[in-house]
Design a protein around this motif. Structure first.
Motif, PDB file in Angstrom:
ATOM      1  N   VAL A  98      48.829 -24.208  12.320  1.00 46.96           N
ATOM      2  CA  VAL A  98      48.148 -23.186  11.802  1.00 46.96           C
ATOM      3  C   VAL A  98      47.150 -23.642  10.558  1.00 46.96           C
ATOM      4  CG1 VAL A  98      48.015 -20.981  10.557  1.00 46.96           C
ATOM      5  CG2 VAL A  98      49.735 -21.505  12.284  1.00 46.96           C
ATOM      6  N   THR A  99      47.759 -24.580   9.829  1.00 44.24           N
ATOM      7  CA  THR A  99      47.294 -25.009   8.780  1.00 44.24           C
ATOM      8  C   THR A  99      46.304 -26.251   8.975  1.00 44.24           C
ATOM      9  OG1 THR A  99      48.865 -26.625   8.277  1.00 44.24           O
ATOM     10  CG2 THR A  99      49.060 -24.676   6.992  1.00 44.24           C
ATOM     11  N   GLN A 100      46.060 -26.784  10.133  1.00 39.17           N
ATOM     12  CA  GLN A 100      45.154 -27.624  10.412  1.00 39.17           C
ATOM     13  C   GLN A 100      43.816 -26.961  10.771  1.00 39.17           C
ATOM     14  OE1 GLN A 100      46.712 -29.862  13.657  1.00 39.17           O
ATOM     15  NE2 GLN A 100      48.021 -31.062  12.139  1.00 39.17           N
ATOM     16  N   LYS A 101      44.056 -25.636  10.965  1.00 45.14           N
ATOM     17  CA  LYS A 101      42.684 -24.890  11.656  1.00 45.14           C
ATOM     18  C   LYS A 101      42.294 -23.912  10.522  1.00 45.14           C
ATOM     19  CE  LYS A 101      43.127 -25.939  16.226  1.00 45.14           C
ATOM     20  NZ  LYS A 101      43.207 -25.303  17.877  1.00 45.14           N
ATOM     21  N   GLU A 102      43.100 -23.474   9.601  1.00 39.90           N
ATOM     22  CA  GLU A 102      43.026 -22.098   9.052  1.00 39.90           C
ATOM     23  C   GLU A 102      43.290 -22.504   7.425  1.00 39.90           C
ATOM     24  OE1 GLU A 102      41.868 -19.785  10.640  1.00 39.90           O
ATOM     25  OE2 GLU A 102      42.298 -20.069  12.702  1.00 39.90           O
ATOM     26  N   THR A 103      42.391 -21.656   6.662  1.00 38.20           N
ATOM     27  CA  THR A 103      42.460 -21.567   5.233  1.00 38.20           C
ATOM     28  C   THR A 103      43.155 -20.505   4.610  1.00 38.20           C
ATOM     29  OG1 THR A 103      40.494 -20.749   4.822  1.00 38.20           O
ATOM     30  CG2 THR A 103      40.505 -23.031   4.961  1.00 38.20           C
ATOM     31  N   LYS A 104      43.363 -19.568   5.635  1.00 39.18           N
ATOM     32  CA  LYS A 104      44.088 -18.128   5.059  1.00 39.18           C
ATOM     33  C   LYS A 104      44.661 -17.609   6.190  1.00 39.18           C
ATOM     34  CE  LYS A 104      40.349 -16.749   3.653  1.00 39.18           C
ATOM     35  NZ  LYS A 104      39.308 -15.838   2.962  1.00 39.18           N
ATOM     36  N   LEU A 105      45.834 -16.840   6.116  1.00 38.04           N
ATOM     37  CA  LEU A 105      46.580 -16.067   6.976  1.00 38.04           C
ATOM     38  C   LEU A 105      46.750 -14.703   6.673  1.00 38.04           C
ATOM     39  CD1 LEU A 105      48.245 -16.057   9.784  1.00 38.04           C
ATOM     40  CD2 LEU A 105      50.316 -16.681   8.275  1.00 38.04           C
ATOM     41  N   HIS A 106      46.127 -13.689   7.387  1.00 34.95           N
ATOM     42  CA  HIS A 106      46.399 -12.379   7.187  1.00 34.95           C
ATOM     43  C   HIS A 106      47.430 -11.687   7.397  1.00 34.95           C
ATOM     44  CE1 HIS A 106      42.044 -13.347   7.193  1.00 34.95           C
ATOM     45  NE2 HIS A 106      41.725 -12.547   6.497  1.00 34.95           N
ATOM     46  N   ILE A 107      48.221 -11.905   8.549  1.00 34.05           N
ATOM     47  CA  ILE A 107      49.203 -11.363   9.245  1.00 34.05           C
ATOM     48  C   ILE A 107      50.253 -12.387   9.834  1.00 34.05           C
ATOM     49  CG2 ILE A 107      50.102  -9.781  10.744  1.00 34.05           C
ATOM     50  CD1 ILE A 107      47.285  -8.301  10.659  1.00 34.05           C
ATOM     51  N   PHE A 108      51.404 -12.087   9.464  1.00 35.99           N
ATOM     52  CA  PHE A 108      52.594 -12.846  10.004  1.00 35.99           C
ATOM     53  C   PHE A 108      53.739 -12.089  10.500  1.00 35.99           C
ATOM     54  CE2 PHE A 108      56.499 -15.511   9.393  1.00 35.99           C
ATOM     55  CZ  PHE A 108      56.498 -15.875  10.760  1.00 35.99           C
ATOM     56  N   VAL A 109      53.612 -12.091  11.827  1.00 36.64           N
ATOM     57  CA  VAL A 109      54.781 -11.103  12.425  1.00 36.64           C
ATOM     58  C   VAL A 109      55.938 -12.081  13.262  1.00 36.64           C
ATOM     59  CG1 VAL A 109      55.169  -9.488  14.268  1.00 36.64           C
ATOM     60  CG2 VAL A 109      52.999  -9.444  13.152  1.00 36.64           C
ATOM     61  N   THR A 110      57.171 -11.441  12.850  1.00 36.26           N
ATOM     62  CA  THR A 110      58.196 -12.254  13.202  1.00 36.26           C
ATOM     63  C   THR A 110      59.202 -11.313  14.046  1.00 36.26           C
ATOM     64  OG1 THR A 110      60.315 -13.545  12.802  1.00 36.26           O
ATOM     65  CG2 THR A 110      59.340 -12.095  11.035  1.00 36.26           C
ATOM     66  N   ALA A 111      59.138 -11.482  15.435  1.00 33.01           N
ATOM     67  CA  ALA A 111      60.120 -10.476  16.178  1.00 33.01           C
ATOM     68  C   ALA A 111      60.764 -11.414  17.020  1.00 33.01           C
ATOM     69  CB  ALA A 111      59.040  -9.590  17.015  1.00 33.01           C
ATOM     70  N   GLY A 112      61.445 -12.478  16.640  1.00 30.62           N
ATOM     71  CA  GLY A 112      62.144 -13.085  17.698  1.00 30.62           C
ATOM     72  C   GLY A 112      63.562 -12.701  17.505  1.00 30.62           C
ATOM     73  N   GLY A 113      64.541 -13.307  18.421  1.00 28.85           N
ATOM     74  CA  GLY A 113      66.054 -13.282  18.014  1.00 28.85           C
ATOM     75  C   GLY A 113      66.445 -12.262  19.325  1.00 28.85           C
ATOM     76  N   ARG A 114      68.081 -12.454  19.379  1.00 28.38           N
ATOM     77  CA  ARG A 114      68.628 -11.820  20.408  1.00 28.38           C
ATOM     78  C   ARG A 114      70.138 -11.450  19.807  1.00 28.38           C
ATOM     79  NH1 ARG A 114      72.169 -15.409  22.688  1.00 28.38           N
ATOM     80  NH2 ARG A 114      71.615 -17.615  22.023  1.00 28.38           N
ATOM     81  N   MET A 115      70.748 -10.733  20.590  1.00 26.35           N
ATOM     82  CA  MET A 115      72.114 -10.522  20.156  1.00 26.35           C
ATOM     83  C   MET A 115      72.957 -11.350  21.232  1.00 26.35           C
ATOM     84  SD  MET A 115      72.572  -7.817  17.936  1.00 26.35           S
ATOM     85  CE  MET A 115      74.207  -7.204  18.277  1.00 26.35           C
ATOM     86  N   ALA A 116      73.959 -12.087  20.262  1.00 29.16           N
ATOM     87  CA  ALA A 116      74.648 -13.166  21.237  1.00 29.16           C
ATOM     88  C   ALA A 116      75.941 -12.561  21.890  1.00 29.16           C
ATOM     89  CB  ALA A 116      74.802 -14.252  20.240  1.00 29.16           C
ATOM     90  N   PHE A 117      75.792 -11.723  22.842  1.00 30.19           N
ATOM     91  CA  PHE A 117      76.903 -11.107  23.570  1.00 30.19           C
ATOM     92  C   PHE A 117      77.645 -12.265  24.414  1.00 30.19           C
ATOM     93  CE2 PHE A 117      73.806  -7.329  23.914  1.00 30.19           C
ATOM     94  CZ  PHE A 117      74.310  -6.766  22.876  1.00 30.19           C
ATOM     95  N   GLU A 118      77.004 -13.217  24.788  1.00 28.72           N
ATOM     96  CA  GLU A 118      77.847 -14.300  25.475  1.00 28.72           C
ATOM     97  C   GLU A 118      78.752 -15.122  24.786  1.00 28.72           C
ATOM     98  OE1 GLU A 118      74.437 -13.887  25.253  1.00 28.72           O
ATOM     99  OE2 GLU A 118      73.964 -13.051  27.058  1.00 28.72           O
TER     100      GLU A 118
END
Length: 331
Positions: A98-118
């Motif tokens: 991202v930093t190689q191409k952009e000088t600013k970042l307006h929005i960062f969305v993090t929605a990763g993850g899971r429940m480790a039932f196993e």
């Protein structure tokens, strides 16, 4: 409750934003809330520059989705970054892209993850994947992306986890390395609670940054469908499409901006404000309203648990970086 019609009307105004909105998505590859939020932003925003992260095994399927989004919005520039966010050391690759191409970042969305039932099966960094994808990796990304976020006029971080559901933790074993302390539920509680405390700390040090920690409630995603065999599927699930629609609203509407630092989509007429937590972030429930969990969080802050969590987190990051540099791990 913020009515869905209000959300839709607000999202339609994203098209009026200046072109060139820059957004980064982590956790948008599993046909869930993150993916739906990405789709809705790509469809509405004028000439956005969007980056989305996919694990190597998910690249082909995710590129198919991104290709369809480019076709639906030819003004959009959408870039796929290949990285495995279960490994904290992979965050450097994402940030560099991202930093190689952009000088600013307006929005960062993090929605990763899971429940480790196993059960627990650690990564080569020694971390349990549900905790690294929910907490250690995305928080590392926020920390490293602060220069780009602070360069944007109205920067926003949206963490899709369990804002408002923070609870007591095992403070002597924050990453639950002792098998006797680990369970899929304890891992979920620790990740959500540490996420809020760490985001509050970052928000206090970066007063222009608006941070939303959202509990979306039950949303009918493939991930939630896996709960069926464990007898845990909740009722009254919202559709994945509505989940993404509300996610874009939280990421773009000035209702969730720190005072004096709005500048994205104006607050809909007649919609009241929302309160921040005592630590300075927005804890938001499934209906888009603020939640009050100060009974838990205030005690943590008074005892310095937020600083203890941050110190622990930095130590874990350093350990992951050292493992990544180790010749043994490269063989």
């Amino acid at each position: 409750m913020v009515a869905l019609q209000t959300v839709l009307q607000s999202n339609a105004n994203i098209a009026r934003l200046p072109s060139g909105l820059v957004a980064l998505f982590i956790g948008a590859t599993s046909s869930g809330i993150g993916e739906s939020t990405l789709q809705h932003l790509a469809q509405h925003a004028p000439a956005p520059r969007i980056y989305s992260v996919a694990r190597p095994q998910s690249v082909a399927a995710h590129e198919t989705l991104l290709a369809s989004l480019r076709k639906s919005n030819p003004t959009a520039t959408i870039t796929l970054i290949t990285a495995d966010i279960s490994l904290v050391s992979e965050i450097d690759k994402i940030v560099a892209a991202v930093t190689q191409k952009e000088t600013k970042l307006h929005i960062f969305v993090t929605a990763g993850g899971r429940m480790a039932f196993e059960g627990r099966e650690d990564t080569r960094e020694g971390l349990e994947p549900s905790m690294s994808t929910r907490y250690y990796s995305p928080l590392r990304a926020v920390q490293q992306l602060l220069p780009l976020l602070n360069a944007a006029p109205s920067p926003r971080v949206l963490a899709v986890l369990a804002g408002g559901r923070e609870a007591q933790m095992n403070e002597a074993d924050l990453d639950l390395r002792d098998p006797a302390n680990w369970s899929y539920w304890n891992a979920a509680v620790h990740a959500a609670t540490m996420c809020t405390l760490a985001l509050e700390r970052l928000a206090r040090g970066n007063p222009r940054l608006s941070v939303v920690h959202w509990d979306p409630g039950p949303v009918a995603t493939p991930g939630l469908a896996k709960w069926d065999k464990y007898g845990l599927t909740p009722p009254n699930q919202r559709s994945q499409d509505e989940g993404g629609t509300r996610g874009v609203f939280l990421a773009t509407n000035d209702r969730y901006a720190v005072q004096g630092h709005g500048g994205l989509v104006p607050v809909p007429e007649g919609l009241g404000g929302v309160n921040k937590s005592g630590g300075g972030i927005f804890l938001v429930d499934a209906d888009g309203e603020s939640t009050d969990n100060e009974g838990v969080l205030a005690g943590f802050r008074e005892r310095g648990v937020d600083e203890m969590v941050w110190s622990h987190t930095e130590k874990v990051w350093a350990e992951c970086a050292a493992r990544a540099r180790s010749p043994k791990d490269e063989l």
